[in-house]
Design an enzyme around this catalytic site. Structure first.
Site, PDB file in Angstrom:
ATOM      1  N   GLY A   1      10.539   9.689  18.429  1.00 16.77           N
ATOM      2  CA  GLY A   1       9.688  10.857  18.237  1.00 16.77           C
ATOM      3  C   GLY A   1       8.672  10.658  17.128  1.00 16.77           C
ATOM      4  O   GLY A   1       8.931   9.966  16.146  1.00 16.77           O
TER       5      GLY A   1
ATOM      6  N   ASN B   1      17.323   6.161  14.942  1.00 18.47           N
ATOM      7  CA  ASN B   1      18.593   5.534  15.299  1.00 18.47           C
ATOM      8  C   ASN B   1      18.480   4.564  16.466  1.00 18.47           C
ATOM      9  O   ASN B   1      18.995   3.439  16.418  1.00 18.47           O
ATOM     10  CB  ASN B   1      19.616   6.626  15.633  1.00 18.47           C
ATOM     11  CG  ASN B   1      20.702   6.718  14.576  1.00 18.47           C
ATOM     12  OD1 ASN B   1      21.169   5.696  14.094  1.00 18.47           O
ATOM     13  ND2 ASN B   1      21.092   7.921  14.221  1.00 18.47           N
TER      14      ASN B   1
ATOM     15  N   THR C   1      12.333   9.374  10.979  1.00 16.76           N
ATOM     16  CA  THR C   1      12.832  10.448  11.830  1.00 16.76           C
ATOM     17  C   THR C   1      12.798  11.759  11.079  1.00 16.76           C
ATOM     18  O   THR C   1      13.283  11.845   9.945  1.00 16.76           O
ATOM     19  CB  THR C   1      14.258  10.209  12.366  1.00 16.76           C
ATOM     20  OG1 THR C   1      14.682  11.353  13.105  1.00 16.76           O
ATOM     21  CG2 THR C   1      15.262   9.916  11.277  1.00 16.76           C
ATOM     22  N   ILE C   2      12.206  12.772  11.694  1.00 21.24           N
ATOM     23  CA  ILE C   2      12.215  14.085  11.064  1.00 21.24           C
ATOM     24  C   ILE C   2      13.635  14.644  11.021  1.00 21.24           C
ATOM     25  O   ILE C   2      13.923  15.520  10.212  1.00 21.24           O
ATOM     26  CB  ILE C   2      11.276  15.073  11.781  1.00 21.24           C
ATOM     27  CG1 ILE C   2      11.712  15.326  13.224  1.00 21.24           C
ATOM     28  CG2 ILE C   2       9.829  14.592  11.726  1.00 21.24           C
ATOM     29  CD1 ILE C   2      11.003  16.481  13.885  1.00 21.24           C
ATOM     30  N   ASP C   3      14.519  14.138  11.880  1.00 20.17           N
ATOM     31  CA  ASP C   3      15.902  14.633  11.916  1.00 20.17           C
ATOM     32  C   ASP C   3      16.687  14.262  10.665  1.00 20.17           C
ATOM     33  O   ASP C   3      17.738  14.848  10.393  1.00 20.17           O
ATOM     34  CB  ASP C   3      16.629  14.101  13.147  1.00 20.17           C
ATOM     35  CG  ASP C   3      16.101  14.693  14.437  1.00 20.17           C
ATOM     36  OD1 ASP C   3      15.703  15.866  14.431  1.00 20.17           O
ATOM     37  OD2 ASP C   3      16.076  13.978  15.450  1.00 20.17           O
TER      38      ASP C   3
ATOM     39  N   MET D   1      14.286  21.950  15.570  1.00 21.59           N
ATOM     40  CA  MET D   1      14.816  20.704  16.105  1.00 21.59           C
ATOM     41  C   MET D   1      16.044  20.222  15.337  1.00 21.59           C
ATOM     42  O   MET D   1      16.144  20.408  14.131  1.00 21.59           O
ATOM     43  CB  MET D   1      13.744  19.617  16.090  1.00 21.59           C
ATOM     44  CG  MET D   1      12.723  19.745  17.196  1.00 21.59           C
ATOM     45  SD  MET D   1      11.513  18.388  17.148  1.00 21.59           S
ATOM     46  CE  MET D   1      10.632  18.692  18.686  1.00 21.59           C
TER      47      MET D   1
ATOM     48  N   ARG E   1      19.476  17.875  17.148  1.00 20.18           N
ATOM     49  CA  ARG E   1      20.477  17.809  18.204  1.00 20.18           C
ATOM     50  C   ARG E   1      21.894  17.899  17.651  1.00 20.18           C
ATOM     51  O   ARG E   1      22.698  18.710  18.095  1.00 20.18           O
ATOM     52  CB  ARG E   1      20.315  16.492  18.975  1.00 20.18           C
ATOM     53  CG  ARG E   1      21.393  16.213  20.009  1.00 20.18           C
ATOM     54  CD  ARG E   1      21.223  14.841  20.618  1.00 20.18           C
ATOM     55  NE  ARG E   1      19.944  14.732  21.284  1.00 20.18           N
ATOM     56  CZ  ARG E   1      19.699  15.140  22.532  1.00 20.18           C
ATOM     57  NH1 ARG E   1      20.668  15.689  23.234  1.00 20.18           N
ATOM     58  NH2 ARG E   1      18.519  15.007  23.068  1.00 20.18           N
TER      59      ARG E   1
ATOM     60  N   GLU F   1      18.642  23.716  17.233  1.00 23.45           N
ATOM     61  CA  GLU F   1      18.631  23.658  18.698  1.00 23.45           C
ATOM     62  C   GLU F   1      19.950  23.122  19.243  1.00 23.45           C
ATOM     63  O   GLU F   1      20.324  23.407  20.374  1.00 23.45           O
ATOM     64  CB  GLU F   1      17.485  22.775  19.190  1.00 23.45           C
ATOM     65  CG  GLU F   1      17.627  21.299  18.835  1.00 23.45           C
ATOM     66  CD  GLU F   1      16.540  20.426  19.440  1.00 23.45           C
ATOM     67  OE1 GLU F   1      15.767  20.924  20.278  1.00 23.45           O
ATOM     68  OE2 GLU F   1      16.474  19.241  19.058  1.00 23.45           O
TER      69      GLU F   1
ATOM     70  N   ARG G   1       6.802  18.418  14.178  1.00 22.74           N
ATOM     71  CA  ARG G   1       6.820  16.973  13.949  1.00 22.74           C
ATOM     72  C   ARG G   1       5.430  16.342  13.971  1.00 22.74           C
ATOM     73  O   ARG G   1       5.316  15.109  13.920  1.00 22.74           O
ATOM     74  CB  ARG G   1       7.734  16.295  14.963  1.00 22.74           C
ATOM     75  CG  ARG G   1       7.237  16.242  16.380  1.00 22.74           C
ATOM     76  CD  ARG G   1       8.290  15.605  17.269  1.00 22.74           C
ATOM     77  NE  ARG G   1       7.752  15.252  18.586  1.00 22.74           N
ATOM     78  CZ  ARG G   1       8.476  14.806  19.594  1.00 22.74           C
ATOM     79  NH1 ARG G   1       9.786  14.672  19.433  1.00 22.74           N
ATOM     80  NH2 ARG G   1       7.940  14.489  20.746  1.00 22.74           N
TER      81      ARG G   1
END
Length: 405
Positions: free
Chosen positions: A10, A112, A141-143, A187, A189, A244, A299
């Site tokens: 992403g 990842n 990664t923004i996560d 966002m 997961r 989310e 993002r």
């Protein structure tokens, strides 16, 4: 010597700053002739789609524009290399393609799944005794869920966007002096770092979200309705942040797209958690309720990039290239935090086999005991990452960005 860089996964507002760090160090190194970009990640190597980045960036002004340009200027992909290296010809095909371009260093910028690609390529080279190409991962990664680094480039800018959005949403929601419920889906997961950043909207005295629900803990629908009802009793609007990836106590996502619902890495496509909770509140409580899904905006909001985030991303690009020049391969560069106040970090190099396919979650003691907010420690961790404003060049009233292909 030629090097190649590619981006995967992403987009983020800071991923191109990492490319800039690589380009700046390469420019200062007389042994490096070309910096190639593979278009659309590892798929670009497979399909032999390359650009010579130095031929697309002609001066420091354009390099500066690339630094501030959000999303992946080289394109991205979600492609999984086969697990069985001996039975797949693609590994040797990739090596042959890199050799044909004279590439001795390959830097892959991603999250990842991208680190999994770096791990496999490095392992294949070790298996086959290939020593003329080095593979290095640069985090993105923004996560913010990569292990081996205190935080990930892109997260700080996305968090800044979310915090700003909630500060502004609060003003909007409280225009009318009557009860209402606004649910904002963010966002994440399996990790709630981004959702937690909604709490940063309180830094300047704002109320921010009334509740924050992260996906690290099972979501209790009955408790959620109780929480919302208790706040509505004051007769004021209620603002809620939700991940989310919220799951019920059975471990099922609250909202899952059915049918062909797996991506190349076997991940389920999830969407609509906010809408699900909107309907739950409407049916259980009634009244005015709406849901908002921030979706892609969080993002790619280059206009709200964090200066700290972009600067660190650039330095990580230079660190990745330097690690390879020093002989490292099968590694990822990362950030080690020395202190929160004053904020201080150092850059580190870690074995990618210990990073790929792992997931860094929000510590449970950074989540409130009621499981509907975050702690002061979470704020202390996030606050330095959103600090500093970028100076975009505006033309015709909007930011000016650059394209590489």
């Amino acid at each position: 010597m030629n090097i190649m860089v590619a981006q995967s996964g992403g987009p983020t507002p800071a991923i191109n700053a990492t490319v800039v760090g690589i380009l700046e160090l390469a420019k200062r190194n007389d042994s490096i002739d070309h910096v190639y970009g593979a278009l659309n990640g590892i798929e670009g190597v497979i399909n032999q789609q390359f650009i010579d980045i130095n031929q697309r960036i002609h001066n420091d002004i354009e390099l500066d524009m690339l630094f501030y340009t959000p999303a992946s200027a080289l394109g991205a992909c979600r492609y999984q290399l086969p697990e069985n290296m001996n039975d797949s010809p693609i590994y040797q095909q990739l090596i042959d393609t890199l050799r044909a371009k004279g590439v001795t260093i390959f830097v892959y910028i991603g999250g990842n799944d991208s680190m999994d690609t770096v791990k496999k390529l490095a392992q294949y080279c070790e298996l086959k005794g290939i020593e003329d190409i080095q593979f290095i991962g640069a985090p993105k990664t923004i996560d913010n869920d990569l292990v081996g680094t205190d935080h990930c480039p892109g997260f700080g800018s996305a968090a800044k966007y979310i915090a700003t959005t909630f500060a502004e949403l609060e003003k909007d929601c409280f225009v009318y002096n009557r009860p209402s419920v606004t649910i904002v889906e963010i966002m994440g997961r399996n990790t709630g770092w981004l959702t937690a950043s909604a709490a940063l909207s309180r830094l300047n005295g704002g109320k921010g979200p009334d509740f924050i629900y992260l996906c690290e803990v099972p979501f209790d629908q009955e408790q959620f309705i109780h929480d919302v009802k208790s706040k509505l009793q004051r007769g004021k609007p209620v603002l809620i942040a939700v991940s989310e990836g919220l799951k019920n106590v059975q471990g099922e996502y609250l909202s899952v797209i059915k049918g062909n619902a797996l991506d190349a890495f076997g991940h389920q496509f999830i969407s609509g958690t906010g809408k699900y909770l909107e309907n739950l509140v409407r049916h259980s409580i009634g009244g005015k309720v709406r849901s908002i899904e921030l979706n892609l905006m969080q993002r790619c909001a280059g206009h709200l990039s964090s200066k700290t985030d972009l600067n660190e991303s650039k330095l990580l690009g230079a660190k990745a290239l330097q690690a390879a020049l020093d002989g490292e391969t099968g590694k990822m560069v990362g950030i080690h935090r020395l202190s929160d106040q004053p904020y201080a970090i150092e850059f580190v190099v870690a074995d990618i086999a210990l990073i790929a396919n792992q997931e860094k979650k929000v510590p449970l003691d950074w989540i409130s005991t009621e499981r509907n907010d975050v702690s002061a420690s979470m704020i202390d961790y996030m606050k330095p990452l959103i600090e500093g404003e970028t100076k975009l060049n505006y033309r015709n009233g909007i930011p000016e960005y650059i394209s590489l292909y």
